[in-house]
Design a protein around this motif. Structure first.
Motif, PDB file in Angstrom:
ATOM      1  N   LEU A 255      11.190   2.526  -4.857  1.00 18.73           N
ATOM      2  CA  LEU A 255       9.867   2.625  -5.461  1.00 18.73           C
ATOM      3  C   LEU A 255       9.478   1.341  -6.191  1.00 18.73           C
ATOM      4  CD1 LEU A 255      10.029   6.303  -6.758  1.00 18.73           C
ATOM      5  CD2 LEU A 255       8.641   5.423  -4.880  1.00 18.73           C
ATOM      6  N   VAL A 256      10.461   0.627  -6.730  1.00 23.60           N
ATOM      7  CA  VAL A 256      10.169  -0.692  -7.310  1.00 23.60           C
ATOM      8  C   VAL A 256       9.622  -1.621  -6.232  1.00 23.60           C
ATOM      9  CG1 VAL A 256      11.228  -2.760  -8.296  1.00 23.60           C
ATOM     10  CG2 VAL A 256      11.793  -0.513  -9.229  1.00 23.60           C
ATOM     11  N   PHE A 257      10.256  -1.603  -5.069  1.00 25.63           N
ATOM     12  CA  PHE A 257       9.787  -2.406  -3.939  1.00 25.63           C
ATOM     13  C   PHE A 257       8.394  -1.958  -3.503  1.00 25.63           C
ATOM     14  CE2 PHE A 257       9.518  -2.324   0.781  1.00 25.63           C
ATOM     15  CZ  PHE A 257       9.289  -3.681   0.983  1.00 25.63           C
ATOM     16  N   LEU A 258       8.181  -0.645  -3.371  1.00 20.50           N
ATOM     17  CA  LEU A 258       6.879  -0.131  -2.959  1.00 20.50           C
ATOM     18  C   LEU A 258       5.795  -0.517  -3.959  1.00 20.50           C
ATOM     19  CD1 LEU A 258       5.022   1.606  -1.206  1.00 20.50           C
ATOM     20  CD2 LEU A 258       5.868   3.631  -2.414  1.00 20.50           C
ATOM     21  N   ARG A 259       6.099  -0.416  -5.239  1.00 17.21           N
ATOM     22  CA  ARG A 259       5.113  -0.778  -6.269  1.00 17.21           C
ATOM     23  C   ARG A 259       4.732  -2.255  -6.169  1.00 17.21           C
ATOM     24  NH1 ARG A 259       4.894  -2.495 -11.790  1.00 17.21           N
ATOM     25  NH2 ARG A 259       3.197  -1.409 -12.897  1.00 17.21           N
ATOM     26  N   ASP A 260       5.716  -3.123  -5.991  1.00 17.62           N
ATOM     27  CA  ASP A 260       5.422  -4.548  -5.854  1.00 17.62           C
ATOM     28  C   ASP A 260       4.487  -4.802  -4.675  1.00 17.62           C
ATOM     29  OD1 ASP A 260       7.031  -5.085  -8.007  1.00 17.62           O
ATOM     30  OD2 ASP A 260       8.763  -5.725  -6.823  1.00 17.62           O
TER      31      ASP A 260
ATOM     32  N   LEU B 266       2.202   4.756  -9.108  1.00 19.52           N
ATOM     33  CA  LEU B 266       2.864   3.453  -9.184  1.00 19.52           C
ATOM     34  C   LEU B 266       1.882   2.343  -9.527  1.00 19.52           C
ATOM     35  CD1 LEU B 266       5.184   3.733  -6.055  1.00 19.52           C
ATOM     36  CD2 LEU B 266       5.883   3.821  -8.447  1.00 19.52           C
ATOM     37  N   LEU B 267       0.602   2.568  -9.298  1.00 20.76           N
ATOM     38  CA  LEU B 267      -0.403   1.573  -9.656  1.00 20.76           C
ATOM     39  C   LEU B 267      -0.679   1.563 -11.153  1.00 20.76           C
ATOM     40  CD1 LEU B 267      -2.944   2.179  -6.749  1.00 20.76           C
ATOM     41  CD2 LEU B 267      -1.163   0.428  -6.896  1.00 20.76           C
ATOM     42  N   LEU B 268      -0.264   2.635 -11.835  1.00 23.76           N
ATOM     43  CA  LEU B 268      -0.558   2.766 -13.270  1.00 23.76           C
ATOM     44  C   LEU B 268       0.687   2.657 -14.145  1.00 23.76           C
ATOM     45  CD1 LEU B 268      -2.993   5.827 -13.014  1.00 23.76           C
ATOM     46  CD2 LEU B 268      -3.611   3.412 -13.114  1.00 23.76           C
ATOM     47  N   PHE B 269       1.840   3.010 -13.594  1.00 20.61           N
ATOM     48  CA  PHE B 269       3.059   3.065 -14.400  1.00 20.61           C
ATOM     49  C   PHE B 269       4.206   2.363 -13.666  1.00 20.61           C
ATOM     50  CE2 PHE B 269       0.623   6.980 -15.143  1.00 20.61           C
ATOM     51  CZ  PHE B 269       0.398   6.897 -16.517  1.00 20.61           C
ATOM     52  N   SER B 270       5.249   2.059 -14.410  1.00 16.34           N
ATOM     53  CA  SER B 270       6.468   1.542 -13.791  1.00 16.34           C
ATOM     54  C   SER B 270       7.071   2.628 -12.912  1.00 16.34           C
ATOM     55  CB  SER B 270       7.464   1.131 -14.867  1.00 16.34           C
ATOM     56  OG  SER B 270       7.908   2.276 -15.595  1.00 16.34           O
TER      57      SER B 270
ATOM     58  N   LEU C  89       2.394   7.218   1.704  1.00 16.44           N
ATOM     59  CA  LEU C  89       1.049   7.760   1.902  1.00 16.44           C
ATOM     60  C   LEU C  89       0.809   9.044   1.111  1.00 16.44           C
ATOM     61  CD1 LEU C  89       0.718   7.202   5.763  1.00 16.44           C
ATOM     62  CD2 LEU C  89       0.145   5.648   3.888  1.00 16.44           C
ATOM     63  N   TYR C  90       1.777   9.475   0.334  1.00 16.44           N
ATOM     64  CA  TYR C  90       1.637  10.697  -0.450  1.00 16.44           C
ATOM     65  C   TYR C  90       0.904  10.379  -1.765  1.00 16.44           C
ATOM     66  CZ  TYR C  90       3.029  15.105  -2.687  1.00 16.44           C
ATOM     67  OH  TYR C  90       3.028  16.322  -3.313  1.00 16.44           O
ATOM     68  N   PRO C  91       0.074  11.313  -2.276  1.00 20.05           N
ATOM     69  CA  PRO C  91      -0.734  11.004  -3.469  1.00 20.05           C
ATOM     70  C   PRO C  91       0.047  10.535  -4.693  1.00 20.05           C
ATOM     71  CG  PRO C  91      -1.550  12.997  -2.415  1.00 20.05           C
ATOM     72  CD  PRO C  91      -0.306  12.613  -1.675  1.00 20.05           C
ATOM     73  N   SER C  92       1.297  10.996  -4.893  1.00 22.43           N
ATOM     74  CA  SER C  92       2.033  10.572  -6.089  1.00 22.43           C
ATOM     75  C   SER C  92       2.295   9.073  -6.098  1.00 22.43           C
ATOM     76  CB  SER C  92       3.376  11.319  -6.184  1.00 22.43           C
ATOM     77  OG  SER C  92       4.252  10.947  -5.129  1.00 22.43           O
ATOM     78  N   THR C  93       2.164   8.411  -4.946  1.00 23.85           N
ATOM     79  CA  THR C  93       2.322   6.959  -4.880  1.00 23.85           C
ATOM     80  C   THR C  93       1.302   6.257  -5.760  1.00 23.85           C
ATOM     81  OG1 THR C  93       3.189   7.139  -2.638  1.00 23.85           O
ATOM     82  CG2 THR C  93       2.359   4.994  -3.293  1.00 23.85           C
ATOM     83  N   LEU C  94       0.140   6.875  -5.963  1.00 21.28           N
ATOM     84  CA  LEU C  94      -0.894   6.258  -6.790  1.00 21.28           C
ATOM     85  C   LEU C  94      -0.436   6.054  -8.230  1.00 21.28           C
ATOM     86  CD1 LEU C  94      -3.999   8.244  -5.476  1.00 21.28           C
ATOM     87  CD2 LEU C  94      -3.308   5.911  -4.878  1.00 21.28           C
TER      88      LEU C  94
ATOM     89  N   LEU D 173       2.392  -2.577  -3.214  1.00 22.52           N
ATOM     90  CA  LEU D 173       1.075  -1.990  -3.460  1.00 22.52           C
ATOM     91  C   LEU D 173       0.248  -2.861  -4.391  1.00 22.52           C
ATOM     92  CD1 LEU D 173       1.983   1.792  -3.872  1.00 22.52           C
ATOM     93  CD2 LEU D 173       0.905   0.706  -1.901  1.00 22.52           C
ATOM     94  N   LEU D 174       0.886  -3.402  -5.427  1.00 22.79           N
ATOM     95  CA  LEU D 174       0.158  -4.273  -6.354  1.00 22.79           C
ATOM     96  C   LEU D 174      -0.257  -5.579  -5.679  1.00 22.79           C
ATOM     97  CD1 LEU D 174       2.209  -3.765  -9.650  1.00 22.79           C
ATOM     98  CD2 LEU D 174      -0.025  -2.806  -9.054  1.00 22.79           C
ATOM     99  N   ALA D 175       0.445  -5.941  -4.596  1.00 23.34           N
ATOM    100  CA  ALA D 175       0.055  -7.122  -3.815  1.00 23.34           C
ATOM    101  C   ALA D 175      -0.996  -6.776  -2.761  1.00 23.34           C
ATOM    102  CB  ALA D 175       1.284  -7.734  -3.140  1.00 23.34           C
TER     103      ALA D 175
END
Length: 639
Positions: free
Chosen positions: A55-60, A96-100, A89-94, A62-64
């Protein structure tokens, strides 16, 4: 003057209806008090070893501004969207745009527990149970051990939360066949699939099919075909909505080692006969959160099946109705399956039921077993002849009981203690761990939570932790690994605990995989001649990101370029815009022949399964929206 008086039953129902939801909301707050009010996060087990790094990788990414299709940092590179353990593609992924990543997972866990409880309450209300009985069933299921204990597996918990909503959608569609209700059920099916836990989805499918067959029998014959068609359409629309993720997963599954599980391997964690006592006394064999530790077989969370003493007692108080028999049968079958191969039924299911042999751990059937018990508990409370305030008192006691137990299931830590995810030094080559599962001793001890040591976990580059620093690994901790990579690593033979004991042949094999740094249990070693990630005379890397290499060959002669990312069918290459054929380079990498004078060479991972899936998911999504709009328009006109 005449006063406006509401009918008494309407007033009573209006006051009573939100009561159950409010109790479930505050019960969730109590259960996750440390997460919501103290800002602490979960970390135990697979969460820290596998999911948080992913999820750290996914967040990086998504923020890019990118949805990562490829993960270059584990197992010499592997698909990310196609990995059945990820859910981009699941909604909880969103979140990651707001939190660590740790905070997002903790909040998502709390939200899904609340969501599951509300869904269970809604489903039980469609079965003509009162609010108080439905609330008790919701408490028994959503706050029960079989559900909450899976918090270290975020995708499993996400998928599990959709079962009551799927049954609610089925009930609504059986009651009235409308486009809006078809769309609602289709949306639930799609989201349950996107939650990304195939084993849970398979279990839900079997229960949902059994429930539909059971319910169709009670519907007049002339209506069955229409209802069956609507249910099928909803299922197809939900399947279509999830195809952007499912098609890459199907492609990935065909190259993984998971389809080849044997019965002994699948029977990893099960419910021993003696541990049936956990239904009545959840700490009968100890608890890793307590000083005595866990003394049962295997781990604590897989056989966990406590739903509370009050719900369990009420489950035996229902009437002998046809529906009661269905849920009794479901509970007995699922608990029998959970007993594993020694009890016989799981062995039969392993060889007969499609899909069962692809997954570990018979104990996970307790998820459906405790769901059935929760339904029986609600029916039992509905039948008990006591005043309603007494029933609400029983619900409050059940909340207190289950929350008190569930709070001991997962240790928490301050988010700052997980900062080590991004602190590993960057390397030009790959890292290889001789003992990739050694970290389990630090982060997932079965017997005592007190043995957990985040300090030891981050003291050296632990497998998968390096995703945060974008360091590539030749191996890693991957439950569903690709077969080619697994075979290449098996070719190394038996590996020692320390790098100094590697043979010269093993060192040469690791160098061929591009390994620069070898990590043992107590020591590390740097190889002097690792194969470069890009091999070509005079090449220049213009740009690189996950799933893409842009090179400038700078050669006037025909040349061969080797890219040491594991070769998968979705990789494509272009020389100045002209497609090139990619061939395999031993042991598992990619090679292309570059025409002379090429100025720009591009490698990109774009699997056809992803492109087709996105198109089909978009089409299914448009149909769902159209159905909902038509239904909404009719409602507006009626009002």
């Amino acid at each position: 003057m005449n006063r406006l008086r509401l009918p008494q039953p309407l007033l009573s129902n209006a006051l009573r209806a939100p009561g159950g939801g409010i109790l479930l909301f505050f019960g969730t707050l109590a259960l996750f008090f440390d997460v919501i009010f103290r800002g602490r996060v979960f970390f135990y087990g697979d969460l820290a070893l596998y999911f948080l790094p992913e999820l750290v990788f996914l967040r990086d990414e998504l923020l890019a501004g990118r949805i990562p299709l490829w993960n270059p940092y584990v197992n010499c590179g592997q698909p990310f969207v196609g990995n059945p353990q990820t859910w981009p593609l699941y909604p909880s992924t969103l979140l990651l745009l707001l939190f660590s990543a740790p905070k997002a997972v903790a909040l998502s866990t709390a939200l899904h527990v609340l969501w599951a409880s509300l869904g269970m309450q809604a489903f039980l209300r469609t079965r003509n149970l009162g609010t108080v009985a439905a609330t008790l069933g919701a408490v028994a299921f959503a706050f029960g051990g079989a559900f909450v204990s899976k918090a270290q597996f975020p995708n499993m918990l996400q998928a599990m939360s959709w079962l009551p909503w799927l049954l609610w959608g089925i009930e609504r569609l059986l009651a009235k066949n409308t486009r809006g209700r078809v769309a609602a059920l289709g949306l639930f099916v799609g989201l349950a699939l996107l939650a990304a836990h195939a084993q849970v989805t398979l279990m839900q499918l079997y229960l949902a099919v059994a429930w539909v067959i059971f319910r169709l029998v009670s519907i007049p014959r002339r209506e069955r075909l229409g209802v069956f068609g609507a249910l099928t359409l909803a299922a197809l629309l939900g399947l279509g909505l999830a195809l952007a993720q499912l098609l890459p997963v199907i492609e990935y599954a065909g190259t993984s080692t998971r389809p080849h599980l044997g019965l002994r391997e699948a029977n990893r964690f099960y419910l021993p006969w003696k541990e049936l006592w956990l239904l009545v006394a959840p700490n009968a064999f100890g608890n890793p959160a307590f000083s005595g530790g866990w003394t049962g077989k295997g781990n604590f969370w897989e056989p966990c099946c406590y739903i509370g003493l009050i719900p369990l007692g009420l489950a035996f108080c229902g009437r002998g109705s046809r529906e009661l028999k269905f849920w009794i049968g479901a509970a007995l079958i699922c608990f029998w399956l959970a007993l594993g191969r020694w009890a016989g039924l799981f062995t039969l299911a392993f060889y007969v039921l499609p899909g069962v042999k692809q997954f570990h751990d018979p104990a996970r059937w307790l998820y459906l077993g405790t769901f059935a018990l929760a339904v029986l508990a609600a029916q039992g409370l509905e039948r008990v002849r006591v005043k309603e305030p007494v029933k609400w008192g029983l619900v409050l006691l059940a909340i207190a009981d289950t929350v008190f137990f569930a709070r001991s299931l997962h240790p928490t830590c301050d988010p700052s203690e997980l900062s080590g995810f991004a602190q590993a030094p960057p390397l030009t080559g790959r890292v290889f761990h001789l003992r990739p599962y050694e970290a389990w001793k630090y982060i997932a001890p079965y017997k005592h939570y007190s043995e957990v040591s985040l300090t030891k976990l981050f003291a050296q580059p632990t497998p998968n932790m390096l995703l945060g620093s974008h360091t590539r690994q030749a191996g890693g901790y991957e439950p569903v690994a690709r077969r080619e990579v697994t075979n290449a690593l098996k070719a190394l033979g038996e590996l020692p605990e320390e790098p100094a004991k590697l043979t010269s042949t093993q060192q040469a094999q690791l160098e061929a995989l591009g390994v620069e740094r070898i990590v043992g249990i107590k020591s590390e070693h740097t190889l002097t001649q690792p194969a470069p990630l890009i091999q070509m005379a005079g090449e220049r890397v213009v740009a690189s990101r996950p799933g893409e290499w842009v090179l400038a060959p700078e050669s006037s002669e025909p040349a061969e370029v080797i890219v040491r990312e594991s070769f998968a069918s979705g990789w494509r290459a272009w020389a100045d815009g002209t497609p090139l054929s990619i061939t395999s380079a031993p042991p598992i990498f990619m090679r292309v022949s570059v025409p002379p004078g090429t100025k720009r060479l591009v490698f990109r991972y774009e699997p056809l399964s992803w492109r087709v899936g996105v198109f089909l998911s978009g089409g299914a999504g448009c149909i769902l929206v159209a159905f909902m709009m038509v239904s909404l328009r009719k409602r507006v006109w009626r009002s």
